[in-house]
Design a protein around this motif. Sequence first.
Motif, mmCIF file in Angstrom:
data_model
loop_
_atom_site.group_PDB
_atom_site.id
_atom_site.type_symbol
_atom_site.label_atom_id
_atom_site.label_comp_id
_atom_site.label_asym_id
_atom_site.label_seq_id
_atom_site.Cartn_x
_atom_site.Cartn_y
_atom_site.Cartn_z
ATOM 1 N N MET A 1 11.044 21.807 21.505
ATOM 2 C CA MET A 1 11.351 21.028 20.282
ATOM 3 C C MET A 1 10.126 20.388 19.833
ATOM 4 N N ALA A 2 10.161 19.958 18.677
ATOM 5 C CA ALA A 2 8.867 19.113 17.966
ATOM 6 C C ALA A 2 8.998 17.816 18.854
ATOM 7 N N SER A 3 7.924 17.030 18.470
ATOM 8 C CA SER A 3 7.753 15.603 18.857
ATOM 9 C C SER A 3 8.793 14.793 18.268
ATOM 10 N N LEU A 4 9.551 13.960 18.511
ATOM 11 C CA LEU A 4 10.470 13.139 17.975
ATOM 12 C C LEU A 4 9.830 11.799 17.650
ATOM 13 N N VAL A 5 10.205 11.330 16.475
ATOM 14 C CA VAL A 5 9.984 9.903 15.687
ATOM 15 C C VAL A 5 11.052 9.026 15.857
ATOM 16 N N ARG A 6 10.836 7.885 16.427
ATOM 17 C CA ARG A 6 12.173 7.019 16.391
ATOM 18 C C ARG A 6 12.059 6.218 15.011
ATOM 19 N N MET A 7 13.272 6.303 14.307
ATOM 20 C CA MET A 7 13.493 5.668 13.129
ATOM 21 C C MET A 7 14.641 4.688 13.355
ATOM 22 N N GLN A 8 14.824 3.841 12.371
ATOM 23 C CA GLN A 8 16.026 3.008 12.150
ATOM 24 C C GLN A 8 16.691 3.217 10.907
ATOM 25 N N VAL A 9 17.829 3.705 10.730
ATOM 26 C CA VAL A 9 18.529 3.873 9.665
ATOM 27 C C VAL A 9 19.897 3.028 9.599
ATOM 28 N N GLN A 10 20.264 2.577 8.332
ATOM 29 C CA GLN A 10 21.588 1.830 8.439
ATOM 30 C C GLN A 10 22.444 2.687 7.733
ATOM 31 N N LEU A 11 23.651 2.926 8.208
ATOM 32 C CA LEU A 11 24.940 3.661 7.714
ATOM 33 C C LEU A 11 26.100 2.826 7.502
ATOM 34 N N THR A 12 26.847 3.173 6.529
ATOM 35 C CA THR A 12 27.870 2.305 6.574
ATOM 36 C C THR A 12 28.948 2.314 7.620
ATOM 37 N N ALA A 13 29.765 1.411 7.705
ATOM 38 C CA ALA A 13 30.961 1.649 8.988
ATOM 39 C C ALA A 13 31.375 2.759 9.071
ATOM 40 N N VAL A 21 32.856 10.206 15.947
ATOM 41 C CA VAL A 21 34.042 11.146 15.982
ATOM 42 C C VAL A 21 33.363 12.545 16.018
ATOM 43 N N ARG A 22 32.692 12.849 15.174
ATOM 44 C CA ARG A 22 31.985 14.336 15.103
ATOM 45 C C ARG A 22 31.279 14.607 16.294
ATOM 46 N N ALA A 23 30.353 13.883 16.758
ATOM 47 C CA ALA A 23 29.766 13.840 17.779
ATOM 48 C C ALA A 23 30.500 14.128 19.121
ATOM 49 N N ARG A 24 31.551 13.413 19.184
ATOM 50 C CA ARG A 24 32.275 13.438 20.565
ATOM 51 C C ARG A 24 32.897 14.797 20.549
ATOM 52 N N ALA A 25 33.645 15.097 19.320
ATOM 53 C CA ALA A 25 34.260 16.457 18.976
ATOM 54 C C ALA A 25 33.589 17.544 19.298
ATOM 55 N N GLU A 26 31.997 17.487 18.849
ATOM 56 C CA GLU A 26 31.336 18.554 19.062
ATOM 57 C C GLU A 26 30.341 18.549 20.433
ATOM 58 N N GLU A 27 30.616 17.449 21.176
ATOM 59 C CA GLU A 27 30.093 17.267 22.257
ATOM 60 C C GLU A 27 28.450 17.282 22.325
ATOM 61 N N ARG A 28 27.920 16.497 20.847
ATOM 62 C CA ARG A 28 26.735 16.189 20.959
ATOM 63 C C ARG A 28 26.076 14.893 20.512
ATOM 64 N N SER A 29 24.942 14.598 20.596
ATOM 65 C CA SER A 29 24.485 13.114 20.565
ATOM 66 C C SER A 29 24.703 12.907 18.857
ATOM 67 N N LEU A 30 24.589 11.687 18.856
ATOM 68 C CA LEU A 30 24.462 11.367 16.939
ATOM 69 C C LEU A 30 23.046 11.619 16.571
ATOM 70 N N SER A 31 22.171 11.459 17.346
ATOM 71 C CA SER A 31 20.811 11.866 16.972
ATOM 72 C C SER A 31 20.933 13.308 16.708
ATOM 73 N N ASP A 32 21.145 14.157 17.346
ATOM 74 C CA ASP A 32 21.110 15.510 17.097
ATOM 75 C C ASP A 32 21.942 16.011 15.676
ATOM 76 N N LEU A 33 22.931 15.170 15.359
ATOM 77 C CA LEU A 33 23.827 15.333 14.421
ATOM 78 C C LEU A 33 23.035 14.994 13.139
ATOM 79 N N VAL A 34 22.269 13.987 13.400
ATOM 80 C CA VAL A 34 21.493 13.054 12.105
ATOM 81 C C VAL A 34 20.388 14.251 11.754
ATOM 82 N N ARG A 35 19.715 14.576 12.859
ATOM 83 C CA ARG A 35 18.620 15.616 12.602
ATOM 84 C C ARG A 35 18.893 16.843 12.128
ATOM 85 N N GLU A 36 20.002 17.359 12.181
ATOM 86 C CA GLU A 36 20.695 18.526 11.697
ATOM 87 C C GLU A 36 21.125 18.257 10.204
#
Length: 85
Positions: A1-13, A21-36
């Motif tokens: 995997m390429a090197s990762l850069v830490r970023m801060q984003v703001q999402l609505t509630a 919910v999606r991350a739990r259902a897919e057994e993945r991390s939030l970061s992984d879903l955001v990168r995808e």
Amino acid sequence: MASLVRMQVQLTAEQAGALRVRARAEERSLSDLVRESVTEYLARRPERDRRALLDRARELTGLFHSGCRDVAENHDQHLDEAYGS
């Protein structure tokens, strides 16, 4: 995997909740879903080459005729007439 850069984003509630919910259902991390999601977004919307857009606009110059000889001087008036202002 390429090197990762830490970023801060703001999402609505709602976005954050749905993502958790999606991350739990897919057994993945939030970061992984955001990168995808970012990867898919970038693939759907390729960067437009500014030079190519300018060249394309120049190619259109003079192809259409309005019949008005004073467009450059009275463009506001012509736009008002065209849009019924």
